[in-house]
Design a protein around this motif. Sequence first.
Motif, short mmCIF file in Angstrom:
data_model
loop_
_atom_site.label_atom_id
_atom_site.label_comp_id
_atom_site.label_asym_id
_atom_site.label_seq_id
_atom_site.Cartn_x
_atom_site.Cartn_y
_atom_site.Cartn_z
N VAL A 27 56.51 33.03 64.68
CA VAL A 27 55.36 32.33 64.09
C VAL A 27 55.80 31.14 63.21
O VAL A 27 55.11 30.14 63.14
CB VAL A 27 54.51 33.33 63.25
N HIS A 28 56.96 31.29 62.57
CA HIS A 28 57.43 30.20 61.69
C HIS A 28 58.84 29.76 62.11
O HIS A 28 59.79 29.91 61.33
CB HIS A 28 57.52 30.66 60.23
N PRO A 29 59.01 29.23 63.32
CA PRO A 29 60.38 28.93 63.77
C PRO A 29 61.12 27.95 62.85
O PRO A 29 62.34 28.02 62.72
CB PRO A 29 60.17 28.33 65.17
N GLN A 65 49.89 28.95 59.95
CA GLN A 65 50.46 29.76 61.04
C GLN A 65 50.10 31.23 60.85
O GLN A 65 49.68 31.91 61.78
CB GLN A 65 51.98 29.58 61.07
N ASP A 66 50.25 31.73 59.62
CA ASP A 66 49.93 33.15 59.37
C ASP A 66 48.45 33.44 59.61
O ASP A 66 48.09 34.44 60.21
CB ASP A 66 50.29 33.53 57.93
N MET A 67 47.60 32.55 59.11
CA MET A 67 46.16 32.80 59.25
C MET A 67 45.74 32.78 60.71
O MET A 67 44.86 33.54 61.13
CB MET A 67 45.36 31.77 58.45
N TYR A 107 59.31 40.37 60.70
CA TYR A 107 59.53 40.41 62.15
C TYR A 107 58.88 39.20 62.84
O TYR A 107 59.31 38.76 63.89
CB TYR A 107 58.90 41.72 62.65
N HIS A 108 57.82 38.68 62.21
CA HIS A 108 57.09 37.57 62.85
C HIS A 108 57.69 36.19 62.55
O HIS A 108 57.24 35.20 63.12
CB HIS A 108 55.62 37.59 62.40
N LEU A 109 58.68 36.13 61.69
CA LEU A 109 59.13 34.80 61.25
C LEU A 109 59.62 33.93 62.40
O LEU A 109 59.26 32.76 62.50
CB LEU A 109 60.24 34.93 60.20
N ARG A 110 60.48 34.50 63.26
CA ARG A 110 61.09 33.68 64.30
C ARG A 110 60.04 33.16 65.28
O ARG A 110 60.14 32.05 65.78
CB ARG A 110 62.15 34.51 65.03
N ASP A 141 49.46 43.30 55.65
CA ASP A 141 50.44 43.80 56.63
C ASP A 141 51.41 42.69 57.01
O ASP A 141 52.63 42.89 57.11
CB ASP A 141 49.74 44.26 57.93
N ASN A 142 50.87 41.51 57.23
CA ASN A 142 51.70 40.38 57.64
C ASN A 142 52.77 40.06 56.59
O ASN A 142 53.91 39.75 56.92
CB ASN A 142 50.80 39.17 57.90
N PHE A 143 52.38 40.18 55.32
CA PHE A 143 53.35 39.89 54.26
C PHE A 143 54.29 41.06 54.02
O PHE A 143 55.19 40.98 53.20
CB PHE A 143 52.62 39.51 52.96
FE LIG Z 1 54.29 34.51 57.81
#
Ligand SMILES: [Fe+2]
Length: 456
Positions: free
Chosen positions: A216-218, A397-399, A211-214, A205-207
């Motif tokens: 979780v991965h700024p 970060q994703d994990m 939407y999570h980039l900003r 789902d995460n991949f």
């Molecule tokens: Fe990610």
Amino acid sequence: MSEVAEDWRGHPAPDWRRPAIGEHPIQGHRYTSREFFEREFEHMWTKVWLLLGREEEMPNPGDWQREDVGPESILMVRQKDGSVRAFYNVCQHRGNRLVFEEKGHVRRFVCKYHSWAFMPDGELNFAQDAEDFPQGNPCGKVRLNEVKCETFAGFIWVNMDPEAGPLQDYLGPIWEDWSMYPVADMRRYLAYTVNVPCNWKVIQDNFNESYHLRSVHPEAAVQIEEGYKETQFDMCDEAHGRMVMHAGYPARSLEGNKLRAPLMALMREWDLDPADFRGRERDIRLALQRQKRKLGPERGFTHYDNLRDEQLTDFYHYTVFPNFAVSITADGFHFLRSRPHPTNPEQCVFDNWFYATEPEGETRPVGTPAGLVPRGAKVEHEIIDYGDKSIGLGMDQDMSITTGQQLGFRSRGYRGVYLSGQEARIRRYHEVIDEYLQGVRPHGRLNARPASVRSI
Ligand SMILES: [Fe+2]
Ligand code: FES
């Protein structure tokens, strides 16, 4: 959503039409229930093509590689004629697992229990006291149980369904998209396998969303445009997804459009002076494309000739149903795969691997998602537990998010997803899983979504 009629060489473009999507509830039990987990394995995992092995790791006849998927273990074996065949990793005498190692070379696979020996083509070649079998000598009669197997892009794909159609049909537009990149010639520079305390779909789902980039991965905004309005999202009838993100300039969300070190280093690599782009940072992407086009071939990057301009800078992220995701750039293939645990729905196995192109004469280290690795280095496969060590900033970060989400899925207070438009690929993915569970897939119906797919 963009729809391209033909590709840059005038060939019909891969069909990335966007299928209609229903109103599919996605609730917590899909990630926690043992019953759902078992049905998923029975009706979905055993009916799909799975990316399992890598051809270059087994170059000679008798070379083999083992990969596990949930409760199943599969052996892939190089044959005398150069082809690869795949078998269930189980002795046909009394069910002992045939091999436990990850890979190797054999003349025969010899079972450790009663020494039955199987040839690389699966045929039984030796049985102790062969004359003592009332059915007659089992040699020549008994074989390892074979699994459908094909190769594409340097990878070995298997399908446990004896009725499965060809891999090319299953991959749909992915086949043509990936054929432009020299994936088969890329070399592995990173190989972490991590046991993660979440269901395999949490990772997938995460991949399936950016939407999570900003949040979780700024730091990705340093050189990737992560805004959804400037991202191209595609889906296809075969259930796979594609996301195209511009790269080569600071994202709009980044304050002041200020250039940061990684992008400046990339510019210098291609003989561009960051000072020349002050106040016109958005021009860097096209300038990089021009420089790579001009200088790439003479620097050994001959594969650039087969890529479109935008492929020289941008990130093409694919999700291949059911469990594979990859970010492809002009020079690398970030391999992301989640596999179910043999028995526990709240555990999975996550592979974070990276492959890089090997331009002739290139000696600079390879930039992998976990840092620089010397060019040509032999990278060992490491199997670890979640939290043991870093597997690279982005994947750490994703994990860290996925494990917390799994905890939330257990809560009676969770009502199910509330999705944005840019997360539509998640809904689509779950809808297709349910099509398998209901028996609508894999046979027929690939081009027509049933009118009433119920949520399960
Ligand atoms: Fe990610
Ligand atoms: S179980 Fe393999 S030889 Fe008996």
